[in-house]
Design a protein around this motif. Structure first.
Motif, PDB file in Angstrom:
ATOM      1  N   GLU A 114       0.827  -1.215   0.000  1.00 50.27           N
ATOM      2  CA  GLU A 114       0.000   0.000   0.000  1.00 50.27           C
ATOM      3  C   GLU A 114       0.857   1.258   0.000  1.00 50.27           C
ATOM      4  OE1 GLU A 114      -2.305  -0.731   3.476  1.00 50.27           O
ATOM      5  OE2 GLU A 114      -3.789  -2.004   2.442  1.00 50.27           O
ATOM      6  N   PHE A 115       1.989   1.200   0.705  1.00 43.49           N
ATOM      7  CA  PHE A 115       2.908   2.338   0.752  1.00 43.49           C
ATOM      8  C   PHE A 115       3.474   2.640  -0.638  1.00 43.49           C
ATOM      9  CE2 PHE A 115       7.355   3.809   1.134  1.00 43.49           C
ATOM     10  CZ  PHE A 115       7.160   5.008   1.818  1.00 43.49           C
ATOM     11  N   PHE A 116       3.908   1.599  -1.343  1.00 37.62           N
ATOM     12  CA  PHE A 116       4.507   1.805  -2.666  1.00 37.62           C
ATOM     13  C   PHE A 116       3.461   2.089  -3.748  1.00 37.62           C
ATOM     14  CE2 PHE A 116       8.264  -0.334  -0.773  1.00 37.62           C
ATOM     15  CZ  PHE A 116       9.213   0.626  -1.096  1.00 37.62           C
ATOM     16  N   GLU A 134       2.768   7.584  -6.724  1.00 43.08           N
ATOM     17  CA  GLU A 134       2.447   8.684  -7.633  1.00 43.08           C
ATOM     18  C   GLU A 134       2.135   9.975  -6.872  1.00 43.08           C
ATOM     19  OE1 GLU A 134       2.723   8.745 -10.760  1.00 43.08           O
ATOM     20  OE2 GLU A 134       2.925   6.629 -11.315  1.00 43.08           O
ATOM     21  N   LYS A 135       1.745   9.823  -5.625  1.00 43.45           N
ATOM     22  CA  LYS A 135       1.395  11.001  -4.807  1.00 43.45           C
ATOM     23  C   LYS A 135       2.576  11.505  -3.980  1.00 43.45           C
ATOM     24  CE  LYS A 135      -3.356   9.301  -4.330  1.00 43.45           C
ATOM     25  NZ  LYS A 135      -4.389   8.818  -3.363  1.00 43.45           N
ATOM     26  N   TRP A 136       3.727  10.832  -4.091  1.00 43.05           N
ATOM     27  CA  TRP A 136       4.888  11.260  -3.302  1.00 43.05           C
ATOM     28  C   TRP A 136       5.350  12.658  -3.743  1.00 43.05           C
ATOM     29  CZ3 TRP A 136       8.435   6.276  -3.482  1.00 43.05           C
ATOM     30  CH2 TRP A 136       7.816   5.264  -2.737  1.00 43.05           C
ATOM     31  N   THR A 137       5.794  13.420  -2.772  1.00 44.09           N
ATOM     32  CA  THR A 137       6.315  14.764  -3.068  1.00 44.09           C
ATOM     33  C   THR A 137       7.807  14.657  -3.376  1.00 44.09           C
ATOM     34  OG1 THR A 137       6.617  15.082  -0.686  1.00 44.09           O
ATOM     35  CG2 THR A 137       4.603  15.977  -1.664  1.00 44.09           C
ATOM     36  N   SER A 164      10.859  15.076  -6.824  1.00 43.21           N
ATOM     37  CA  SER A 164      11.106  15.748  -8.102  1.00 43.21           C
ATOM     38  C   SER A 164      10.790  14.802  -9.259  1.00 43.21           C
ATOM     39  CB  SER A 164      12.555  16.194  -8.181  1.00 43.21           C
ATOM     40  OG  SER A 164      13.410  15.063  -8.265  1.00 43.21           O
ATOM     41  N   SER A 165      10.614  15.367 -10.457  1.00 42.61           N
ATOM     42  CA  SER A 165      10.315  14.548 -11.639  1.00 42.61           C
ATOM     43  C   SER A 165      11.448  13.570 -11.935  1.00 42.61           C
ATOM     44  CB  SER A 165      10.068  15.450 -12.850  1.00 42.61           C
ATOM     45  OG  SER A 165      11.190  16.292 -13.065  1.00 42.61           O
ATOM     46  N   GLN A 166      12.693  14.005 -11.674  1.00 41.19           N
ATOM     47  CA  GLN A 166      13.845  13.127 -11.887  1.00 41.19           C
ATOM     48  C   GLN A 166      13.803  11.939 -10.927  1.00 41.19           C
ATOM     49  OE1 GLN A 166      16.074  13.158 -14.234  1.00 41.19           O
ATOM     50  NE2 GLN A 166      17.370  11.523 -13.416  1.00 41.19           N
ATOM     51  N   GLU A 167      13.448  12.195  -9.669  1.00 37.37           N
ATOM     52  CA  GLU A 167      13.357  11.125  -8.660  1.00 37.37           C
ATOM     53  C   GLU A 167      12.223  10.158  -9.007  1.00 37.37           C
ATOM     54  OE1 GLU A 167      15.035  13.155  -4.550  1.00 37.37           O
ATOM     55  OE2 GLU A 167      13.028  13.714  -5.262  1.00 37.37           O
ATOM     56  N   LYS A 168      11.127  10.689  -9.587  1.00 42.37           N
ATOM     57  CA  LYS A 168      10.021   9.827 -10.001  1.00 42.37           C
ATOM     58  C   LYS A 168      10.448   8.861 -11.101  1.00 42.37           C
ATOM     59  CE  LYS A 168       5.810  12.308  -8.749  1.00 42.37           C
ATOM     60  NZ  LYS A 168       4.533  12.881  -9.221  1.00 42.37           N
ATOM     61  N   ILE A 169      11.249   9.373 -12.026  1.00 45.21           N
ATOM     62  CA  ILE A 169      11.746   8.547 -13.135  1.00 45.21           C
ATOM     63  C   ILE A 169      12.632   7.420 -12.594  1.00 45.21           C
ATOM     64  CG2 ILE A 169      13.249   8.539 -15.166  1.00 45.21           C
ATOM     65  CD1 ILE A 169      12.254  11.429 -15.695  1.00 45.21           C
TER      66      ILE A 169
END
Length: 413
Positions: free
Chosen positions: A24-26, A30-33, A35-40
């Motif tokens: 559930e945490f992972f 998509e809602k984590w605050t 950066s776009s680079q960290e999301k990638i």
């Protein structure tokens, strides 16, 4: 490592979560605050994590946390962890052999396990499953039933075919599955003594500050889905609290407010599935004390008195009623019971072993080759063979593990 955090969680926080809570945490990544680079960077890692966590859930291990010590994981859990790992391997043409993977699973979780087995089969693999569970037998494409009995009375294929043919057959397994025979047809229940052990405010692990009242002089079953808190309540709280009260053990019980009713019990015997010995020399005969009496019989023979030897090559030349020590240790419990029928000290212990469904077991079978369920039933037989003092509380952890329907009749009161 603890200085590094992901959304306010350290690696210790994450491995302390259950598999479901971590999923559930992972799933909320998509809602984590970030950066776009960290999301990638996180996206492929999170995807892989979710696949593995879902695989663990699909084999009924959603309650486990990843930081759980390997020493506290049961054989069934370890087998299902390995099975979950195979789901992501993408291997084909493999033959998987599973030994009672449903042990410790609630019926709901068994259905998840069956779906996992089918998923492996559907990508071109074969699965051979040794199993007593009715749901898994029903789900199988082909069934091979061994018997007709156990030990020396077994070793024959009594049936092979699909589930419909099994139901149409007249063998023992089919009679229980078709409900022509039943494990229990209990119509009268024990009245007990109107006394109770009461646990108040149990909060260890996932227990929600619960109160539990356990009647005494009754057969009490604690049931529920895997991970619901059964073992936490009974083993971590009740058994440890009673052992601490009666035997001053050092293990601290799980979090709870208080327990009432100690005065109604004289002693507690907690019988788990831990091995009865860790060396090949340990076996059922030595653990139960049967071998001491057998050794005394051999020592009393004229041949033994004249030679005065202990265990050596010459020992095997000493016989009792035409059998040497090695041959007697190679007997199963049923045969040994007949052989020693006129020796009450030996026969009584052997009869108790047979009564708990161990009639097929060889006296000299190494402790390292015993299943957890067999080890527990040997311990139970040892305790039952002792002179009863009354007011004893026995705590058993899945004593029916690995038993056929017909053997359950022997174990259940």
């Amino acid at each position: 490592f603890l200085a590094v955090e992901v959304q306010g969680k350290t690696i210790d926080d994450l491995v302390s979560m259950s598999v479901t809570h971590m999923r559930e945490f992972f799933e909320a990544h998509e809602k984590w605050t970030v950066s776009s680079q960290e999301k990638i960077i996180a996206k492929p890692i999170v995807r892989e994590m979710l696949q593995r966590l879902l695989a663990l859930e699909n084999v009924g291990l959603e309650y486990l946390n990843l930081g759980r010590s390997a020493q506290t994981i049961s054989g069934g859990e370890a087998q299902r962890i390995r099975l979950a790992a195979q789901l992501n391997s993408q291997l084909m043409g493999i033959v998987y052999v599973l030994d009672e993977p449903s042990i410790g699973l609630h019926s709901r979780d068994t259905e998840k396990l069956i779906a996992t087995i089918k998923a492996l089969q559907n990508v071109g693999n074969s699965l051979i499953v040794v199993e007593h569970d009715e749901s898994i037998i029903k789900a199988a494409d082909w069934i091979i039933d061994m018997g007709p009995g156990a030990g020396e009375e077994g070793g024959i294929v009594v049936f092979e075919g699909d589930y419909k043919k099994l139901l149409a057959s007249k063998n023992l397994t089919a009679q229980y599955i078709s409900k022509k025979k039943k494990v229990s047809e209990k119509k009268k229940y024990r009245e007990g003594n109107d006394k109770f052990i009461e646990i108040f405010g149990a909060e260890e692990h996932n227990l929600k500050n619960i109160d539990v009242k356990i009647p005494l002089e009754k057969f009490v079953a604690i049931c529920g889905v895997s991970g619901s808190g059964k073992s936490t309540l009974v083993k971590n709280i009740l058994a440890k609290a009673l052992s601490r009260h009666f035997y001053n053990t050092k293990d601290l019980p799980g979090k709870h407010k208080k327990i009432k009713g100690f005065e109604h019990v004289k002693k507690v015997i907690s019988i788990n599935q831990n091995p009865i010995g860790r060396t090949p020399r340990s076996n059922a005969a030595t653990y139960t004390g049967v071998f001491s009496h057998i050794r005394d019989l051999f020592a009393a023979t004229e041949e033994a008195k004249n030679r005065g030897t202990r265990f050596s090559k010459k020992t095997l030349e000493i016989e009792y009623k035409g059998f040497n020590v090695a041959q007697i240790l190679d007997m199963d419990v049923r045969l040994a019971l007949r052989f020693f029928a006129r020796h009450p000290l030996i026969a009584e212990k052997l009869k108790t072993m047979e009564d708990v469904g161990l009639g097929y077991l060889k006296l000299g079978q190494s402790a390292t080759n015993l299943s957890g369920g067999e080890a527990q039933r040997i311990k139970l037989a040892t305790e039952l063979a002792r002179k009863s003092t009354g007011s004893t509380l026995y705590i058993l952890d899945e004593p029916t593990a690995g038993l056929h329907f017909d053997d359950l009749i022997r174990v259940t009161p």
